[in-house]
Write a protein that holds these residues in place. Structure first.
Motif, PDB file in Angstrom:
ATOM      1  N   PRO A  94       0.862   8.720  -0.572  1.00  0.00           N
ATOM      2  CA  PRO A  94       1.351   9.444   0.606  1.00  0.00           C
ATOM      3  C   PRO A  94       2.701   8.877   1.045  1.00  0.00           C
ATOM      4  N   GLY A  95       3.514   9.696   1.662  1.00  0.00           N
ATOM      5  CA  GLY A  95       4.846   9.232   2.072  1.00  0.00           C
ATOM      6  C   GLY A  95       5.747   9.148   0.859  1.00  0.00           C
ATOM      7  N   MET A  96       6.401   8.010   0.687  1.00  0.00           N
ATOM      8  CA  MET A  96       7.306   7.803  -0.440  1.00  0.00           C
ATOM      9  C   MET A  96       6.511   7.709  -1.742  1.00  0.00           C
ATOM     10  N   SER A  97       6.813   8.578  -2.682  1.00  0.00           N
ATOM     11  CA  SER A  97       6.104   8.532  -3.969  1.00  0.00           C
ATOM     12  C   SER A  97       6.619   7.358  -4.802  1.00  0.00           C
ATOM     13  N   GLY A  98       5.860   7.038  -5.838  1.00  0.00           N
ATOM     14  CA  GLY A  98       6.292   5.976  -6.745  1.00  0.00           C
ATOM     15  C   GLY A  98       7.610   6.310  -7.424  1.00  0.00           C
ATOM     16  N   LEU A  99       7.850   7.601  -7.699  1.00  0.00           N
ATOM     17  CA  LEU A  99       9.112   8.001  -8.327  1.00  0.00           C
ATOM     18  C   LEU A  99      10.286   7.817  -7.360  1.00  0.00           C
ATOM     19  N   ASP A 100      10.055   8.117  -6.070  1.00  0.00           N
ATOM     20  CA  ASP A 100      11.099   7.866  -5.062  1.00  0.00           C
ATOM     21  C   ASP A 100      11.394   6.370  -4.971  1.00  0.00           C
ATOM     22  N   LEU A 101      10.326   5.581  -4.984  1.00  0.00           N
ATOM     23  CA  LEU A 101      10.474   4.125  -4.933  1.00  0.00           C
ATOM     24  C   LEU A 101      11.258   3.632  -6.146  1.00  0.00           C
ATOM     25  N   LEU A 102      10.898   4.113  -7.334  1.00  0.00           N
ATOM     26  CA  LEU A 102      11.581   3.741  -8.577  1.00  0.00           C
ATOM     27  C   LEU A 102      13.073   4.042  -8.476  1.00  0.00           C
ATOM     28  N   GLN A 103      13.396   5.240  -8.027  1.00  0.00           N
ATOM     29  CA  GLN A 103      14.800   5.638  -7.898  1.00  0.00           C
ATOM     30  C   GLN A 103      15.541   4.710  -6.941  1.00  0.00           C
ATOM     31  N   HIS A 104      14.913   4.400  -5.825  1.00  0.00           N
ATOM     32  CA  HIS A 104      15.527   3.520  -4.831  1.00  0.00           C
ATOM     33  C   HIS A 104      15.764   2.117  -5.414  1.00  0.00           C
ATOM     34  N   ILE A 105      14.761   1.591  -6.099  1.00  0.00           N
ATOM     35  CA  ILE A 105      14.868   0.245  -6.679  1.00  0.00           C
ATOM     36  C   ILE A 105      15.991   0.194  -7.719  1.00  0.00           C
ATOM     37  N   LYS A 106      16.007   1.163  -8.613  1.00  0.00           N
ATOM     38  CA  LYS A 106      16.996   1.142  -9.700  1.00  0.00           C
ATOM     39  C   LYS A 106      18.419   1.350  -9.177  1.00  0.00           C
ATOM     40  N   GLN A 107      18.568   2.053  -8.041  1.00  0.00           N
ATOM     41  CA  GLN A 107      19.906   2.244  -7.475  1.00  0.00           C
ATOM     42  C   GLN A 107      20.354   1.030  -6.665  1.00  0.00           C
ATOM     43  N   ASN A 135       0.803  -1.229   0.000  1.00  0.00           N
ATOM     44  CA  ASN A 135       0.000   0.000   0.000  1.00  0.00           C
ATOM     45  C   ASN A 135       0.832   1.273   0.000  1.00  0.00           C
ATOM     46  N   SER A 136       2.164   1.118   0.025  1.00  0.00           N
ATOM     47  CA  SER A 136       3.032   2.305   0.038  1.00  0.00           C
ATOM     48  C   SER A 136       4.408   1.926  -0.481  1.00  0.00           C
ATOM     49  N   GLY A 137       5.200   2.946  -0.806  1.00  0.00           N
ATOM     50  CA  GLY A 137       6.576   2.704  -1.232  1.00  0.00           C
ATOM     51  C   GLY A 137       7.382   2.030  -0.134  1.00  0.00           C
ATOM     52  N   GLU A 138       7.164   2.459   1.104  1.00  0.00           N
ATOM     53  CA  GLU A 138       7.884   1.870   2.240  1.00  0.00           C
ATOM     54  C   GLU A 138       7.547   0.386   2.378  1.00  0.00           C
ATOM     55  N   GLU A 139       6.261   0.055   2.225  1.00  0.00           N
ATOM     56  CA  GLU A 139       5.828  -1.338   2.313  1.00  0.00           C
ATOM     57  C   GLU A 139       6.437  -2.169   1.175  1.00  0.00           C
TER      58      GLU A 139
END
Length: 126
Positions: A61-74, A35-39
């Motif tokens: 809310p919280g971590m956006s999908g773009l933040d999540l994408l950046q984290h995953i790709k890094q 339900n969230s980027g953190e999850e």
């Protein structure tokens, strides 16, 4: 194929389970939901590289999908999962930012499930 769907809308899980009933029953696709980027990141830590494809909403809310994408790709470089971004706002800025961050695809809501199935089947047979 294991797919992680990341969306803060509660009805998305039911929608996916209905639209992909046949694929789930035939074990062609398995879905997990966050339900969230953190999850989503917690799921990926616990199930290291189980999700080969991530379908993420951008506006959460919280971590956006773009933040999540950046984290995953890094962080996940061996191999990086395929990430498809989904948004109700198909504007050029979101699209350009998603592609710059390494998104593999970009879809707009409401989701065209026939198109999504075609795209997932292409990934399945790659």
């Amino acid at each position: 194929m294991n797919i992680l769907v990341v969306d803060d809308e509660q009805d998305m899980q039911l929608l996916f389970e209905q639209r992909f009933r046949k694929e789930i029953r035939e074990k062609q696709m398995r879905f997990a939901f966050a339900n969230s980027g953190e999850e989503a990141l917690a799921y990926m830590r616990e199930h290291h590289h189980e999700a080969v494809l991530i379908l993420s909403d951008i506006n959460m809310p919280g971590m956006s999908g773009l933040d999540l994408l950046q984290h995953i790709k890094q962080k996940y470089d061996s191999p990086p999962p395929v990430v498809m971004m989904v948004t109700a706002y198909g504007d050029e800025e979101n699209y350009n930012q998603a592609m710059t961050l390494g998104a593999n695809d970009f879809l707009t809501k409401p989701l065209d499930f026939a198109l999504l199935k075609d795209k997932l089947n292409l990934q399945l047979h790659d």
